[in-house]
Design an enzyme around this catalytic site. Structure first.
Site, PDB file in Angstrom:
ATOM      1  N   THR A 169       0.855  -1.188   0.000  1.00  0.00           N
ATOM      2  CA  THR A 169       0.000   0.000   0.000  1.00  0.00           C
ATOM      3  C   THR A 169       0.888   1.234   0.000  1.00  0.00           C
ATOM      4  O   THR A 169       1.974   1.227   0.587  1.00  0.00           O
ATOM      5  CB  THR A 169      -1.020   0.017   1.157  1.00  0.00           C
ATOM      6  OG1 THR A 169      -2.008   1.011   0.893  1.00  0.00           O
ATOM      7  CG2 THR A 169      -0.379   0.266   2.497  1.00  0.00           C
TER       8      THR A 169
ATOM      9  N   CYS B  57      -2.942   7.470   8.094  1.00  0.00           N
ATOM     10  CA  CYS B  57      -3.487   6.120   7.997  1.00  0.00           C
ATOM     11  C   CYS B  57      -2.463   5.117   8.522  1.00  0.00           C
ATOM     12  O   CYS B  57      -1.264   5.389   8.565  1.00  0.00           O
ATOM     13  CB  CYS B  57      -3.817   5.771   6.556  1.00  0.00           C
ATOM     14  SG  CYS B  57      -5.132   6.769   5.810  1.00  0.00           S
TER      15      CYS B  57
ATOM     16  N   HIS C 118      -5.427  -0.982   4.895  1.00  0.00           N
ATOM     17  CA  HIS C 118      -5.035   0.432   4.901  1.00  0.00           C
ATOM     18  C   HIS C 118      -6.121   1.171   5.671  1.00  0.00           C
ATOM     19  O   HIS C 118      -7.138   1.574   5.117  1.00  0.00           O
ATOM     20  CB  HIS C 118      -4.918   0.938   3.464  1.00  0.00           C
ATOM     21  CG  HIS C 118      -4.359   2.325   3.347  1.00  0.00           C
ATOM     22  ND1 HIS C 118      -3.336   2.618   2.497  1.00  0.00           N
ATOM     23  CD2 HIS C 118      -4.690   3.491   3.952  1.00  0.00           C
ATOM     24  CE1 HIS C 118      -3.055   3.917   2.580  1.00  0.00           C
ATOM     25  NE2 HIS C 118      -3.888   4.468   3.454  1.00  0.00           N
TER      26      HIS C 118
END
Length: 161
Positions: free
Chosen positions: A22, A28, A45
């Site tokens: 990711t 995040c 994520h």
């Protein structure tokens, strides 16, 4: 070998010989789960700490720590992973911008980190490594052959955890 890409507020599962990645983890948190015997991995994520923050009737489970991690475990088990062997690693949760917060509330990055750790504890999954916090973004890639998590950031050394 394929590279499985996970977007923002997304999750997926990979198995050897594939890798899973990711990009753009700021506040995040990227949570990886891995079963070393079956070489099955999962990556979420996570964008927000709790489904209580959802503004829609239909909840994107992958977006929230409290719903993404149980969903990820479920998908891994369906692929053949064994729950008692799953271990976690995570990265992200940065404070990308400095704001004065008169409420004293923690940054969204800190809240995401705490929520992911809480979700892992509830699932009984040990967190074996982390690269969290700071003020810079990260990209991560998990290698299913070994369970090694590579953490890349601009102007930083590559980390292997």
């Amino acid at each position: 070998m394929a590279v499985i890409k996970v977007g923002i507020a997304d999750l997926n599962v990979a198995a050897y010989p594939d890798t899973i990645t990711t990009l753009g983890l700021g506040s995040c948190v990227g949570v990886t789960l891995y079963d070393s015997t079956t070489k099955i991995a999962g990556l979420a994520h996570v964008m927000l700490p709790s489904t209580e923050l959802s503004k829609t009737a239909v909840v994107n489970k992958a977006k929230f720590a409290d719903s993404a991690l149980p969903e990820l475990v479920d998908r891994m088990l369906k692929k053949g992973a064994v729950a008692r062997r799953i271990k976690a690693k995570m990265a992200g949760g940065a404070q990308m911008f400095q704001f004065k917060d008169s409420t004293g509330q923690k940054s969204i990055g800190d809240r995401n980190i705490e929520a992911c750790k809480m979700a892992l504890r509830k699932l009984g999954i040990p967190l074996v490594a982390e690269d969290v916090g700071g003020n810079y973004g990260r990209t991560i890639e998990l290698f299913t052959e070994t369970g090694m998590l590579e953490v890349r950031a601009i102007s930083k050394d590559i980390k292997h955890i």
